[in-house]
Every structure is written in structure tokens, then in C-alpha cells.
Write a protein that holds these residues in place. Structure first.
Motif, short mmCIF file in Angstrom:
data_model
loop_
_atom_site.label_atom_id
_atom_site.label_comp_id
_atom_site.label_asym_id
_atom_site.label_seq_id
_atom_site.Cartn_x
_atom_site.Cartn_y
_atom_site.Cartn_z
N LEU A 113 45.70 65.65 -14.89
CA LEU A 113 43.92 65.33 -14.05
C LEU A 113 43.27 66.03 -12.96
O LEU A 113 43.65 66.38 -12.16
CB LEU A 113 44.00 64.16 -13.12
CG LEU A 113 44.76 62.75 -14.35
CD1 LEU A 113 45.53 61.36 -13.35
CD2 LEU A 113 44.22 62.48 -15.02
N ALA A 114 42.17 66.18 -13.52
CA ALA A 114 40.92 67.13 -12.10
C ALA A 114 40.20 66.24 -11.78
O ALA A 114 39.57 66.50 -12.73
CB ALA A 114 41.44 69.11 -13.14
N TRP A 115 39.97 66.79 -11.05
CA TRP A 115 38.72 66.00 -10.22
C TRP A 115 37.27 66.90 -10.51
O TRP A 115 36.91 68.38 -11.24
CB TRP A 115 39.05 66.31 -8.82
CG TRP A 115 37.69 66.25 -7.28
CD1 TRP A 115 37.00 64.91 -7.65
CD2 TRP A 115 36.74 66.87 -6.84
NE1 TRP A 115 36.05 64.19 -6.79
CE2 TRP A 115 36.27 65.67 -6.20
CE3 TRP A 115 37.01 68.03 -6.21
CZ2 TRP A 115 35.11 66.57 -4.83
CZ3 TRP A 115 35.79 68.46 -5.72
CH2 TRP A 115 35.16 68.06 -5.08
N ALA A 116 36.25 66.07 -10.90
CA ALA A 116 35.28 67.15 -11.67
C ALA A 116 34.75 67.61 -10.67
O ALA A 116 33.92 69.00 -11.25
CB ALA A 116 33.97 65.54 -11.87
N GLY A 117 34.87 68.11 -9.26
CA GLY A 117 34.16 68.79 -8.14
C GLY A 117 34.98 70.37 -8.68
O GLY A 117 34.63 71.19 -7.67
N LEU A 118 35.96 69.66 -8.84
CA LEU A 118 37.15 71.46 -9.13
C LEU A 118 36.52 72.08 -9.95
O LEU A 118 36.74 71.90 -11.46
CB LEU A 118 38.52 70.73 -9.91
CG LEU A 118 39.50 71.29 -9.63
CD1 LEU A 118 39.68 72.56 -8.03
CD2 LEU A 118 41.04 71.50 -10.03
N LEU A 126 42.12 66.48 -18.09
CA LEU A 126 41.32 65.87 -18.22
C LEU A 126 40.64 65.64 -16.57
O LEU A 126 40.87 65.19 -15.70
CB LEU A 126 41.99 64.48 -18.30
CG LEU A 126 41.28 63.03 -18.91
CD1 LEU A 126 41.05 63.32 -20.00
CD2 LEU A 126 42.68 61.82 -18.47
N VAL A 127 39.08 66.13 -17.28
CA VAL A 127 38.01 66.02 -16.38
C VAL A 127 37.35 65.02 -16.33
O VAL A 127 37.51 63.64 -16.70
CB VAL A 127 37.23 66.88 -16.26
CG1 VAL A 127 36.13 67.24 -15.06
CG2 VAL A 127 38.10 68.08 -17.16
N THR A 128 37.42 64.12 -14.42
CA THR A 128 37.57 62.73 -14.02
C THR A 128 36.42 62.86 -12.32
O THR A 128 36.87 63.32 -11.90
CB THR A 128 38.64 61.74 -15.09
OG1 THR A 128 37.33 60.77 -14.08
CG2 THR A 128 39.18 62.19 -13.04
N ASP A 129 35.20 62.22 -12.76
CA ASP A 129 34.97 62.10 -11.39
C ASP A 129 35.02 60.38 -10.86
O ASP A 129 34.47 60.36 -9.66
CB ASP A 129 32.92 61.85 -11.72
CG ASP A 129 33.14 61.29 -12.78
OD1 ASP A 129 33.30 59.49 -13.23
OD2 ASP A 129 31.65 60.49 -12.94
N ASP A 130 36.63 59.94 -11.67
CA ASP A 130 36.54 59.06 -11.11
C ASP A 130 38.16 58.83 -11.13
O ASP A 130 39.10 58.45 -11.68
CB ASP A 130 36.59 57.51 -11.79
CG ASP A 130 36.87 56.15 -10.76
OD1 ASP A 130 37.66 56.63 -10.19
OD2 ASP A 130 36.39 55.01 -11.55
#
Length: 347
Positions: A113-118, A126-130
Motif C-alpha cells: 500500500l502506497a500513499w498517493a503523496g509518495l 497499490l497507490v491510494t489517497d485513502d
């Protein structure tokens, strides 16, 4: 028919008889016949690799291949690695394979899980903003674990502390645990402060993280095998490679410091060839861990961390038998004489 084994049971070092009934161990002789499958040697709870990512044909191409997954977990099993934790898989485990009688026990954490700001997220993330919702969903859909990318490269900012803290608290609230990939100093510090349950890699780990991890009960999974191999191939005369080599040296130093502080250090390879956790044990010994602790990091301590009972009354029937004491000769881990998995002799 019960199976019977006699030998020196580790980690306590007592010469004992044990019997296997179905998928459980007992030290009380059962009624009826029993087949002796080992009558001497050293009995170890089956080895564990707590950080492995089977499922791709090559490390360069992040593409899920269920046939490769099956082959690679079989390679783990054939080497005596009878339990695996996957902190990130590219796809779903094929139907029926997870509970197959000859398959290692598996603990999954879902996707990376990767934060969208990374910045510079990899294709397999799996890039997510939540991140909170994604982490809770992965935790509940798998084995109570999720895998967070705390950072991804040395130059870019890591995931902020407050984001990691919020995610960790949400996962803990549903009874889950968080494994955090960290390879920059600030990334490790943020994850340690956030209270994650395991730090994976930890390149560049600041000294203050050791105290934080010890206070919060976090485990350290340095994956030295993967980083030693990578460091050997990196040119040392450019800034990024110099950071890499220095980070690798820091990891090695922190392994012994973590152990001395009471942190559970665990063995994970994070690399091919699969079934190579004995090499990780050797790296841990070279980093300064007592040999018995390094062996436990790939056996009884790892099983305890994952909630898989070892060679105790009612424990899981996963046993590897060795001709020599691996606490004195860790290299013997490469040569199991007998293996029992899920109560069945597989070698």
C-alpha cells in the motif's frame, strides 16, 4: 497411525519423545501403533521466512504468475522452510493451494500500500489517497496484516508521521498489525514513532529508533540477504550508491543493537532463490546475533511472532530434523534430514 520422533527438542535443548496426531504435537504417548520417523538428531520447529514475495518469474518484472508462485513456495518447503509471511503479493493465491497438505503455512498481508503523496511509487504498489481505508480492508481480507510503504527512495520525502500514525491506529483498532517498508532514515523514524508492528529493511535507521521500537514491541526484519547482494553490485562512486552502502552498514549495526535492546529480530530473505532463509541466519550471525538467537529468528521466535505454535504440547505438526545442533552449526539448516509438514512426512 501416529508419527513418533525422538531427539533434542529446540529451543529448550531437552532430549524427548514426541508424537504427531493429525496436525498436532503431543508429548504424551498415544494408544495404538506409532511409526518412528526420527530416532535421534535435533528437532526444530519448521523454518520460517517472514519476508518473501513469491509469484514472479523475475525480480525485474512485477507480473503475477500463479505457476511461479506454486513452484517458489515448493522451493521454500524443500529447503525446510515450512511457514511463510508475504508482506506484499502481486495477486491472489491459487484456489486450494493455501491449504494443500504439502504447502507451507502462509500468512498474508495483501498488497503493498502506497500513499498517493509518495513519489516514485513502483508499478506493483497499490497507490491510494485513502490509505486508512485501504489498510483496514487489506488487514481484514487477509491474515490480520497490512503492508505500508513508509518511503520508496532516498531523495523524496517519506510518508508523513501523522499519516502513518492514523493508519496504524486504525489497523490496531480492528485487531490487525502493520508491516512497514522503510529504507530512509526519516522513513524509519516516522514508522517507529507511529507504532508499526514490524520494520522491514530499516536502511539508515537512526539510533533513536531502537529505543522507540523496544518500547512499543515492534519487531525488526532487516532482510540482510537481499541488501548484501544488492550492495555487492552497486558502484560506490555516486551519491545514491554511497547512501545505499552506508544504509546497509547501518542496518548491520542496528541488528545487534536491536537484539541488545530486547527487540525481536526476525529472518526474512526478500529475494530469490526461494528457500534460502539459512543464508539470512548466517547474515544475522555475522551482524552480531548469538547463533541461537539467529536460528530462532528463522524458527521458534518467528513462529511465536506469527502466532504459529512451535514444539509444545498441542503445537502445530511442523518439524525439521537435523544431524547437528543448528545453534552451534547454523550451516546445518541447509541440510534437513527429515521434514514433517502439517503432520505428514514430506522428506
Amino acid at each position: 497411525m501416529a508419527l513418533h520422533l525422538r531427539g533434542t527438542v529446540l529451543p529448550d535443548g531437552t532430549l524427548r519423545d514426541l508424537w504427531i496426531l493429525g496436525d498436532r504435537i503431543t508429548f504424551d504417548r498415544p494408544t495404538g501403533e506409532a511409526r518412528t520417523v526420527a530416532d535421534d538428531g535435533f528437532l526444530l520447529p519448521g523454518l520460517v521466512d517472514v519476508h518473501t514475495h513469491p509469484g514472479s518469474r523475475t525480480e525485474e518484472e512485477a507480473r503475477w504468475d500463479p505457476d511461479a508462485f506454486a513452484e517458489q513456495i515448493a522451493a521454500h518447503r524443500d529447503a525446510g522452510t515450512l511457514a511463510l509471511r508475504f508482506p506484499g503479493l502481486l495477486g491472489e493465491i491459487p484456489d486450494g493451494l493455501r491449504e494443500a497438505p504439502d504447502a507451507p503455512r502462509m500468512v498474508t498481508a495483501g498488497r503493498w500500500l502506497a500513499w498517493a503523496g509518495l513519489s516514485k511509487s513502483a508499478d506493483f504498489h497499490l497507490v491510494t489517497d485513502d490509505l486508512v481505508a485501504a489498510a483496514v480492508a487489506e488487514t481484514e481480507a487477509h491474515d490480520g496484516w497490512c503492508k505500508l510503504m513508509g518511503d520508496w527512495d532516498f531523495e523524496a520525502d517519506p510518508v508523513p508521521y501523522d499519516v502513518l500514525r492514523t493508519v496504524t491506529e486504525a489497523v490496531h483498532a480492528v485487531g490487525g498489525r502493520v508491516a512497514a517498508h522503510c529504507q530512509s532514515a526519516q522513513g524509519v523514524l516516522n514508522a517507529a514513532r507511529a507504532g508499526v508492528d514490524s520494520i522491514e529493511h530499516g536502511m539508515g535507521m537512526p539510533e533513536e529508533c531502537v529505543e522507540l521500537m523496544a518500547a512499543q514491541g515492534a519487531a525488526y526484519v532487516p532482510t540482510l540477504t537481499a541488501f548484501a547482494r544488492s550492495a555487492a553490485t552497486r558502484i560506490k562512486d555516486n551519491p545514491r550508491s554511497r547512501l545505499w552502502h552506508e544504509g546497509h552498514r547501518i542496518m548491520i549495526r542496528r541488528v545487534r543493537e536491536a537484539h541488545d535492546a530486547g527487540i525481536t529480530v526476525l529472518a526474512g530473505t526478500d529475494s530469490a532463490p526461494f528457500g534460502n532463509v539459512a543464508t539470512e541466519v548466517e547474515h544475522l550471525v555475522a551482524a552480531g546475533l548469538p547463533a541461537a538467537v539467529a536460528v530462532g529468528a528463522a524458527s521458534w521466535a518467528a513462529r511465536d511472532f506469527l502466532g504459529l505454535p512451535g514444539l509444545v504440547e498441542g503445537g502445530l505438526a511442523d518439524v525439521t530434523v537435523y544431524d547437528a545442533d543448528p545453534r552451534l552449526e547454523p550451516g546445518v539448516l541447509r541440510h534437513p534430514r527429515r521434514m514433517v509438514l502439517r503432520g505428514r512426512v514430506v522428506r
